[in-house]
Design an enzyme around this catalytic site. Structure first.
Site, PDB file in Angstrom:
ATOM      1  N   ASP A 150       0.853  -1.189   0.000  1.00 22.07           N
ATOM      2  CA  ASP A 150       0.000   0.000   0.000  1.00 22.07           C
ATOM      3  C   ASP A 150       0.886   1.235   0.000  1.00 22.07           C
ATOM      4  OD1 ASP A 150      -2.460   1.497   0.209  1.00 22.07           O
ATOM      5  OD2 ASP A 150      -1.925   1.912   2.277  1.00 22.07           O
ATOM      6  N   SER A 151       0.282   2.372  -0.338  1.00 20.35           N
ATOM      7  CA  SER A 151       1.013   3.634  -0.287  1.00 20.35           C
ATOM      8  C   SER A 151       1.306   4.049   1.161  1.00 20.35           C
ATOM      9  CB  SER A 151       0.196   4.730  -0.967  1.00 20.35           C
ATOM     10  OG  SER A 151      -1.014   4.924  -0.262  1.00 20.35           O
ATOM     11  N   TYR A 162      -0.290   8.369  -2.930  1.00 18.96           N
ATOM     12  CA  TYR A 162      -0.134   8.073  -4.358  1.00 18.96           C
ATOM     13  C   TYR A 162      -1.201   8.796  -5.192  1.00 18.96           C
ATOM     14  CZ  TYR A 162       3.136   4.108  -3.719  1.00 18.96           C
ATOM     15  OH  TYR A 162       4.219   3.311  -3.449  1.00 18.96           O
ATOM     16  N   CYS A 197      -4.144  -0.970  -2.379  1.00 18.42           N
ATOM     17  CA  CYS A 197      -4.190   0.467  -2.619  1.00 18.42           C
ATOM     18  C   CYS A 197      -4.968   0.653  -3.918  1.00 18.42           C
ATOM     19  CB  CYS A 197      -2.760   0.984  -2.763  1.00 18.42           C
ATOM     20  SG  CYS A 197      -2.644   2.688  -3.367  1.00 18.42           S
ATOM     21  N   THR A 244      -5.353   3.330  -5.856  1.00 17.81           N
ATOM     22  CA  THR A 244      -4.644   4.052  -6.910  1.00 17.81           C
ATOM     23  C   THR A 244      -3.670   3.108  -7.621  1.00 17.81           C
ATOM     24  OG1 THR A 244      -4.753   5.982  -5.457  1.00 17.81           O
ATOM     25  CG2 THR A 244      -3.373   6.169  -7.405  1.00 17.81           C
ATOM     26  N   GLU A 273      -4.679  10.258   7.801  1.00 18.35           N
ATOM     27  CA  GLU A 273      -3.260  10.129   8.194  1.00 18.35           C
ATOM     28  C   GLU A 273      -2.972  10.981   9.433  1.00 18.35           C
ATOM     29  OE1 GLU A 273      -0.442   8.512   6.661  1.00 18.35           O
ATOM     30  OE2 GLU A 273      -1.621   7.448   5.157  1.00 18.35           O
ATOM     31  N   CYS A 291     -11.033   3.668  -1.600  1.00 17.21           N
ATOM     32  CA  CYS A 291      -9.700   3.999  -1.077  1.00 17.21           C
ATOM     33  C   CYS A 291      -9.590   3.286   0.262  1.00 17.21           C
ATOM     34  CB  CYS A 291      -9.556   5.509  -0.886  1.00 17.21           C
ATOM     35  SG  CYS A 291      -8.025   5.988  -0.037  1.00 17.21           S
ATOM     36  N   HIS A 320      -8.021   3.908   2.834  1.00 18.31           N
ATOM     37  CA  HIS A 320      -8.032   4.754   4.034  1.00 18.31           C
ATOM     38  C   HIS A 320      -9.460   4.988   4.559  1.00 18.31           C
ATOM     39  CE1 HIS A 320      -3.927   5.874   2.856  1.00 18.31           C
ATOM     40  NE2 HIS A 320      -3.780   6.444   4.042  1.00 18.31           N
TER      41      HIS A 320
END
Lengths: 265, 265
Positions: free
Chosen positions: A9-10, A41, A72, A74, A151, A184, A186
């Site tokens: 993952d990013s 990303y 991820c 993206t 984040e 996504c 997240h």
């Protein structure tokens, strides 16, 4: 087969997928890389995402993974076909599982997708949905503030709700969707806030849960499910800031995390 | 790939799977055989179920199916491994998808399974569940009255509820399961009555829905998803009584059913 499953993952978002893998497949061993140094990303051009993704994949191939999970959206949107073409092991992305689950869930064939700019611009979700069923009506919306918010650990409360409300306003106007894909990894961390803003009548699909199930399907069909008895020794690597990464993994996994290591790709 | 997907069942129950396949994969073409002449399979010995299943499979292989769906729990329990060993096309049963969905759904790792005598006696569900996660606590219960009840069209109302209440009584005593697998493809037809008897706090898993999704996963991974534009021309065959079969398919599918044919295996 006692080789590990690789998860990339990013950053920390893919941990939502790792957590579901650990819950649904408790005997399987994971090796996870979060590219926290170069996260996010979402706003990066395709070539850059491709290069960074291959950096992680090359590292994991040396660790003899039996399957690769691109956790991820993206990276899945930009690299999945290329990875499948060039790798001898099965590669699972997060987009097709989310698309399939949405098709199973929707009653009115109207589906919303939220994700990063890269994911939405790539049209990977509409393509995946129409590939299976051309009659689906799909509304995509990029939500750039969500990844930085997560984040930073802002998940609940009035400030979080305000950000989510503003970002999702265009989706709430005039569309009759009954199903919303969190495109996504997240976003499951702010799922409750999103549900609150969208209303209870909208079914929310989290790619992470669905991806874990598809991994289970493919392990069975490729006959690579681990058969013995063990306490798996998962490994977590971060390319950059280990602090946030440790915070999140500890909060999420407690005792399950054997070690968090720095890695240079 | 424009070859059809083969679906087999002991009778009409597998139509619950076919219906989900048609909903989730509307471009794919199905060829269905219901062995209504020799239904039910539940009380029959393994060797007989094996023989009857191969009769249907051999017929479908000549029709150049690209994938086989064993939409009958009893046949899956007894023949899946054998079919996979001997067929060059992917074979999907209904038991693993149901098991995987139950593992994804349960919060307390306590799962109930109801099915025919054959399915419960085979221990196929506990085996599938423990294969993925050995910590699952599984309670199985055979419900012999359910298939005849469904085949007679008794689905709702006080009489149906009484039969279901009596049959499920042993499951309701002292077990703290939060998830119940309908381990027979007839049972989705009495799902509401079962939910009513078990209570709203129990999550009910219908193998049919889950199986359709796994078919979608495998079509993608084996790259055999149909890519063109068409109105698929499904075919339905019955070995015995076509009356009930026509009644059920018409009620369920309406215009979608192109033709119901008699077949001798």
């Amino acid at each position: 087969m006692d080789r590990p499953i690789g998860v990339i993952d990013s950053g920390v978002g893919g941990l939502t997928v790792a957590k579901e893998l650990m819950r649904q497949l408790p005997k399987e061993e994971l090796i996870y890389i979060g590219d926290t140094l170069r996260c996010p990303y979402g706003p990066r051009p395709k070539e850059e995402v491709m290069e960074y993704t291959w950096d992680m994949v090359n590292y994991l191939i040396k660790e003899r993974i039996k399957m690769l999970v691109v956790a991820c959206n993206t990276a899945t949107a930009y690299t999945l076909d290329h990875l499948r073409e060039h790798l001898a092991i099965p590669v699972v992305g997060v987009i097709q599982p989310g698309a399939r689950a949405a098709i199973k869930t929707t009653k009115n064939s109207k589906i919303g997708v939220i994700g990063t700019e890269g994911t939405i611009k790539s049209k990977a979700y509409p393509n995946a949905l129409h590939h299976i069923n051309p009659d689906m009506v799909v509304h995509g919306l990029a939500c750039p503030p969500f990844v930085p918010m997560v984040e930073q650990g802002l998940l609940y409360g009035p400030s979080a709700k305000k950000v989510v409300e503003q970002a999702l306003a265009p989706l709430k106007q005039g569309h009759e969707m009954d199903t919303l894909i969190l495109g996504c990894t997240h976003y499951p961390l702010i799922r409750e806030t999103i549900q609150d803003v969208m209303g209870d009548e909208i079914s929310i699909i989290s790619s992470g849960d669905e991806t874990a199930r598809e991994v289970s399907v493919l392990l069975e069909y490729y006959q690579t499910l681990y058969q013995g008895q063990r306490e798996p020794d998962h490994k977590f690597y971060a390319t950059g800031d280990q602090h946030l990464f440790e915070q999140v993994t500890n909060a999420w996994f407690g005792d399950h995390v054997a070690s968090i290591n720095a890695v240079t790709l």
